[in-house]
Design an enzyme around this catalytic site. Structure first.
Site, PDB file in Angstrom:
ATOM      1  N   ASN A  10     -64.108 -49.705 -15.276  1.00  0.00           N
ATOM      2  CA  ASN A  10     -63.670 -49.984 -16.649  1.00  0.00           C
ATOM      3  C   ASN A  10     -62.143 -49.935 -16.645  1.00  0.00           C
ATOM      4  OD1 ASN A  10     -63.096 -50.024 -19.359  1.00  0.00           O
ATOM      5  ND2 ASN A  10     -64.002 -48.021 -19.817  1.00  0.00           N
ATOM      6  N   TRP A  11     -61.550 -51.120 -16.651  1.00  0.00           N
ATOM      7  CA  TRP A  11     -60.078 -51.181 -16.524  1.00  0.00           C
ATOM      8  C   TRP A  11     -59.377 -50.858 -17.845  1.00  0.00           C
ATOM      9  CZ3 TRP A  11     -59.314 -56.328 -13.235  1.00  0.00           C
ATOM     10  CH2 TRP A  11     -59.924 -56.147 -11.990  1.00  0.00           C
ATOM     11  N   LYS A  12     -60.138 -50.742 -18.914  1.00  0.00           N
ATOM     12  CA  LYS A  12     -59.581 -50.422 -20.241  1.00  0.00           C
ATOM     13  C   LYS A  12     -58.455 -51.410 -20.590  1.00  0.00           C
ATOM     14  CE  LYS A  12     -61.217 -45.744 -19.661  1.00  0.00           C
ATOM     15  NZ  LYS A  12     -61.082 -44.330 -19.968  1.00  0.00           N
ATOM     16  N   HIS A  97     -68.422 -47.161 -25.993  1.00  0.00           N
ATOM     17  CA  HIS A  97     -67.507 -46.264 -25.266  1.00  0.00           C
ATOM     18  C   HIS A  97     -66.877 -45.278 -26.247  1.00  0.00           C
ATOM     19  CE1 HIS A  97     -64.178 -44.777 -22.898  1.00  0.00           C
ATOM     20  NE2 HIS A  97     -64.832 -45.203 -21.837  1.00  0.00           N
ATOM     21  N   GLU A  99     -63.988 -44.133 -26.496  1.00  0.00           N
ATOM     22  CA  GLU A  99     -62.661 -44.493 -27.004  1.00  0.00           C
ATOM     23  C   GLU A  99     -62.778 -45.422 -28.204  1.00  0.00           C
ATOM     24  OE1 GLU A  99     -60.913 -45.763 -23.292  1.00  0.00           O
ATOM     25  OE2 GLU A  99     -60.849 -43.679 -22.624  1.00  0.00           O
ATOM     26  N   GLU A 169     -71.043 -39.989 -20.443  1.00  0.00           N
ATOM     27  CA  GLU A 169     -69.608 -39.758 -20.326  1.00  0.00           C
ATOM     28  C   GLU A 169     -69.195 -38.638 -21.275  1.00  0.00           C
ATOM     29  OE1 GLU A 169     -67.390 -43.332 -18.595  1.00  0.00           O
ATOM     30  OE2 GLU A 169     -67.455 -43.611 -20.751  1.00  0.00           O
ATOM     31  N   GLY A 175     -60.581 -39.309 -18.589  1.00  0.00           N
ATOM     32  CA  GLY A 175     -59.132 -39.402 -18.437  1.00  0.00           C
ATOM     33  C   GLY A 175     -58.425 -38.064 -18.370  1.00  0.00           C
ATOM     34  N   SER A 215     -63.537 -38.946 -15.298  1.00  0.00           N
ATOM     35  CA  SER A 215     -62.765 -38.439 -14.147  1.00  0.00           C
ATOM     36  C   SER A 215     -63.538 -38.533 -12.827  1.00  0.00           C
ATOM     37  CB  SER A 215     -62.266 -37.016 -14.407  1.00  0.00           C
ATOM     38  OG  SER A 215     -61.400 -37.004 -15.532  1.00  0.00           O
ATOM     39  N   GLY A 236     -63.000 -45.161 -14.767  1.00  0.00           N
ATOM     40  CA  GLY A 236     -61.819 -45.644 -15.474  1.00  0.00           C
ATOM     41  C   GLY A 236     -60.621 -45.669 -14.537  1.00  0.00           C
ATOM     42  N   GLY A 237     -59.784 -44.649 -14.633  1.00  0.00           N
ATOM     43  CA  GLY A 237     -58.524 -44.595 -13.881  1.00  0.00           C
ATOM     44  C   GLY A 237     -58.640 -44.952 -12.405  1.00  0.00           C
TER      45      GLY A 237
END
Ligand code: PGA
Length: 266
Positions: A10-12, A97, A99, A169, A175, A215, A236-237
């Protein structure tokens, strides 16, 4: 039945188009040998979908979107529909998600509609669920997740449900660098599978794949993927660097042993 592991990046809201193409090309090239053993999905931002789609041509790496509207078309300024995503080669859509739930006020009713839109449009959903730190401290983790699942899946048939992915999640792990411990992840994943069995059927619960997200990184991927009810990761990251993402794909192959797996309910 063994479940095919599924790792999604997930590159956001990251990557301009040249960078998105470079990253997708690097993943596609290096993942060639293992895409029969692990399903790989890249979810760039909307603006990167077409360039990443080009970069993935001829590879088994699949394209995912980070969101979609529930309507197929209409007066919905700024939104993107499932048919639009399909046209560009998208297979998977992230739904709900945290976010978007927490940062943008996406309600559980909207998430349900979005899930229905994805299913009716013939794409597959990665439905995200998870509790906040406060909810965990108040021992409400399962209560929150059960409500999120029940609302999102309202009216969905077992055969359709079995083809989707649920990503656990924990909001406090996203994150933050602080992943859920293997025991915490396994506990919730097992509860989700039990719930699926009761709500749908034992075969749906056996077929539906559960991802962990929050994470997840090269250091903890293998340990998490060795858990019996963790079938993949939503990253993600650590998906923004080809090297770390590829190392997590290798962890999936190692942890799940590589096999003739199925993504379909039996
Ligand atoms: P993270 O994000 O891996 O950067 O924690 C996961 C996600 O939000 O899907």
């Amino acid at each position: 039945m063994k479940r095919l592991p599924i790792i999604a990046g997930n590159w956001k809201m990251n990557t301009l188009r040249p960078e998105a193409s470079r990253l997708a090309l690097a993943v596609a090239r290096e993942a060639r040998e293992i895409t029969s053993q692990v399903e790989v999905v890249l979810c760039p931002p909307f603006t990167g979908l077409d360039s990443v789609s080009e970069s993935l041509k001829g590879s088994q790496v699949l394209l995912g979107a980070q969101d979609s509207h529930w309507k197929a078309e209409g007066a919905c300024t700024g939104e993107v529909s499932v048919p639009m995503l399909k046209e560009i080669g998208v297979s998977w859509v992230i739904v709900g998600h945290s976010e978007r739930r927490r940062g943008l006020g996406e309600s559980e009713a909207m998430i349900h509609q979005k899930l229905m839109g994805v299913l009716q449009g013939g794409l597959r959903a990665i439905l995200c669920v998870g509790e906040t730190l406060e909810e965990r401290k108040r021992a409400q983790t399962w209560q929150v997740i059960e409500r999120q699942l029940a609302t999102a899946f309202e009216g969905v048939e077992p055969l359709a449900a079995a083809k989707q992915v649920v990503a656990y999640e924990p909001v406090w792990a996203i994150g933050t660098g602080q992943n859920a411990t293997p025991a915490q992840a396994q506990e919730v994943h097992a509860q989700i599978r039990q719930w699926l069995s009761k709500r749908f059927s034992p075969s749906c619960a056996t077929a539906l794949r559960l991802q962990y997200g929050g994470s997840a990184k090269p250091d903890n991927a293998e340990e998490l993927l060795r858990l019996p009810d963790v079938d993949g990761l939503l990253v993600g990251g650590a998906s923004l660097q080809a090297e770390s993402f590829l190392s997590m794909l290798q962890s999936a192959v190692k942890a799940k042993g590589g096999c003739a797996c199925s993504t379909e309910p039996s």
